[in-house]
Design an enzyme around this catalytic site. Structure first.
Site, PDB file in Angstrom:
ATOM      1  N   TYR A 398       1.565   0.778  14.761  1.00 23.78           N
ATOM      2  CA  TYR A 398       0.728   1.519  13.767  1.00 23.78           C
ATOM      3  C   TYR A 398       1.439   2.173  12.594  1.00 23.78           C
ATOM      4  CZ  TYR A 398       0.822   6.120  16.693  1.00 23.78           C
ATOM      5  OH  TYR A 398       1.256   7.122  17.423  1.00 23.78           O
ATOM      6  N   GLU A 399       0.796   2.561  11.569  1.00 25.77           N
ATOM      7  CA  GLU A 399       1.514   3.085  10.505  1.00 25.77           C
ATOM      8  C   GLU A 399       2.418   1.896   9.816  1.00 25.77           C
ATOM      9  OE1 GLU A 399       0.403   5.708   9.274  1.00 25.77           O
ATOM     10  OE2 GLU A 399       0.205   7.336  10.638  1.00 25.77           O
ATOM     11  N   GLY A 400       1.933   0.787   9.976  1.00 23.25           N
ATOM     12  CA  GLY A 400       2.582  -0.533   9.556  1.00 23.25           C
ATOM     13  C   GLY A 400       3.570  -1.131  10.620  1.00 23.25           C
TER      14      GLY A 400
END
Length: 610
Positions: A398-400
């Protein structure tokens, strides 16, 4: 300091922040968070993961709000603490001991509210931020869709203006929404009519037309609410458009920049906690008539875990200080505090992306080795190590994802070099032949600070060499050579982190009241990290060259890489043993200014070590 400029400008110890400089107030904040988690979260971790009581997590958020912990990024004007950026990173670090609660609280204090803090109108801030600051309003961030993950701007959600112009009628489906099951307010990204780019909206659950999917059954962070959110003809008042039409994609990217580096902070906190427990267990566990910490294989693991964590921490807080300093400068230039902080974080997008990757991979490494040290007891749910193992895995997604952030870091660096001209990598690259020939005539025989600085400069030159030669080979098509770019990104990360850890020990050496014994171990960790970094850069650089070059270009490049990545002269085995033995003697991770040990991480009875 400028973001990305570490590649072309030597760092200065006086310019960085080191965690040994935390003041009493900051340490008090850290201890407050840890105390809250130990007293309120740890006793109910199993209940949270089972999710039998849907009110338990929201109640914990409200309890945290009573201490101000849900308003750390919100201005005091709206009831928040408005912590500086560096302290907010510290907050993220210590929150990691809360496991799934850390994810919940992180969404509330970061992506759930920062779009309003940075982009909201006065009306929007006054309406929503006070409630978010107290935890009475729970917030969620709705960007990802079934067909739009990393390619967020391809989302299908649509907002159509109503006939009277007073509303937008929102339709769409969002997934992987943290806090979605109990959120009162959603930051939702959707395209208005046939716009090319997303817009952003503040959507209240009570607007109607909001339906929630079932809670996702996940590998880790089980206690955090994650569900799909459906918007079916949801009426959103026009005044709830966030910022301007078509600016949503920019909002999403800028908020994620901040979220990435804060995730790196949480990864460091998780790593410290894992090391602390591993050291204690290594002292307690007896095999073949002695503690397992006395064995070289275990010492190697403990030393590597500590070294990587210490180095990652050193690089993280350089960003924190730089963002705060740049924010202050921008405020003096006339920016609002929100505009200033947002722009300052954006200027450090390269380092934020690098640290998201580095921190998440360090914590995954640490928890994996912690489980290995615990052996069968680590695999058992009773010790809580398996929870850490499962929860850590999401950090690389997550968050890229790590892959996206690797590509982003190099892409943004090249943008700064060739589009905005913020940094100059062309001039240093032109000087490389002369530098390499001069380097042939000298050899580094020591392992002191001066030698380390030269070694780090050599690593920078490796990157410049590869950037120049791959750029010449592929031109604009280099963007399609993702394997090469990811190698370049990892080289870039090793350069940045290695330099930061050496700047840290240099600054520590200048403090007359420093703990000499502890700092001697920190120096050894810096030496080991650089030793490892050089070997990693050598391998990755050779792979890059093998992937594109041929003939004389290949031979010259490989020869230059060999010259620029000669070994750092240390005895790695002996240094790692000294690092591990110091921690074993201290019975934990002794390199933090605040408490790391948080006791058990399971509400089940703990086994007695044999």
């Amino acid at each position: 300091m400028k973001g990305g400029a570490f590649l072309t400008e030597p760092g200065k110890a006086k310019d960085i922040f080191i965690p040994e400089e935390w003041n009493e107030e900051q340490i008090m904040i850290a201890d407050t968070v840890i105390d809250f988690i130990v007293q309120n979260v740890h006793p109910v971790l199993d209940e949270l993961d089972e999710m039998k009581d849907p009110n338990l997590m929201p109640e914990l958020l409200e309890l945290a709000g009573e201490l101000g912990l849900t308003g750390i990024t919100i201005p005091e004007k709206y009831g928040g603490l408005d912590l500086d950026f560096n302290t907010s990173l510290l907050f993220g670090e210590v929150c990691a001991s809360g496991f799934c609660f850390a994810t919940t609280l992180g969404a509330q204090t970061s992506i759930g509210c920062l779009p309003i803090v940075y982009y909201g109108s006065d009306y929007q801030k006054e309406k929503y931020l006070p409630g978010i600051a107290t935890g009475q309003i729970k917030a969620a961030y709705c960007l990802t869709e079934p067909g739009a993950g990393s390619d967020a701007n391809s989302g299908k959600s649509r907002a159509m203006p109503s006939k009277n112009g007073n509303y937008y009628i929102l339709n769409g489906q969002k997934m992987w929404i943290t806090n979605g099951g109990f959120a009162d307010v959603f930051i939702v990204f959707a395209k208005i009519e046939d716009d090319e780019n997303l817009s952003a909206f503040i959507v209240e659950k009570d607007f109607g037309g909001v339906e929630l999917g079932a809670e996702e059954k996940k590998l880790g962070i089980k206690g955090s609410s994650t569900c799909q959110v459906f918007f079916n003809d949801c009426p959103v008042p026009k005044e709830n458009l966030l910022s301007e039409r078509g600016k949503g994609f920019r909002i999403a990217l800028n908020i994620l920049n901040s979220g990435r580096v804060k995730l790196a902070a949480g990864s460091i906190g998780g790593s410290k906690m894992g090391i602390d427990r591993a050291v204690k267990y290594a002292n307690e566990r007896k095999q073949f008539g002695k503690s397992i910490g006395e064995f070289g294989a275990i010492k190697y693991k403990l030393a590597q875990m500590a070294t990587r964590t210490f180095a990652s921490e050193s690089a993280l807080y350089k960003i924190g200080k730089a963002v705060d300093e740049r924010s202050s400068e921008l405020v003096k230039e006339g920016k609002t505090p929100a505009e200033a902080k947002l722009q300052a974080v954006r200027e450090w997008v390269v380092e934020c992306a690098l640290m998201k990757v580095h921190g998440s991979e360090v914590v995954d490494y640490v928890v994996d080795e912690t489980m290995q040290i615990f052996g069968g007891m680590g695999y058992s749910a009773e010790t809580g190590i398996e929870r850490a193992y499962r929860d850590a895995r999401i950090t690389r997604i997550y968050e890229g994802t790590s892959e996206i952030n690797r590509l982003l870091a190099v892409g943004e660096l090249f943008k700064k070099a060739f589009k905005t001209k913020d940094i100059d990598i062309v001039s240093p690259a032109k000087k490389l032949p002369t530098y390499i020939l001069k380097n042939m005539l000298t050899s580094e025989k020591g392992n002191d600070l001066a030698t380390a600085k030269k070694k780090i400069q050599n690593l920078k030159n490796v990157f410049l060499l590869l950037a120049a030669t791959t750029g010449k080979k592929f031109g604009l098509k280099l963007i399609d050579e993702q394997e090469i770019i990811m190698n370049l990104s990892d080289i870039l990360a090793e350069i940045y982190v290695a330099e930061c850890v050496w700047l840290r020990v240099e600054k520590l050496s200048q403090k007359p009241d420093a703990d000499a014994a502890k700092n001697a171990i920190k120096l050894k960790m810096a030496q080991v990290y650089l030793y490892d970094a050089i070997r990693k850069v050598n391998a990755m650089a050779r792979e890059v060259v093998q992937s594109y070059a041929a003939g004389s270009t290949k031979q010259i490049s490989l020869w230059a890489i060999k010259r620029l990545t000669s070994d750092f002269r240390i005895n790695p085995k002996n240094l790692r043993r000294e690092i591990a033995e110091y921690m074993l003697d201290q019975d934990g991770f002794p390199f933090s200014e605040f408490r790391v040990s948080v006791g058990a991480v399971s509400s089940k009875p703990q086994p007695v070590s044999s």
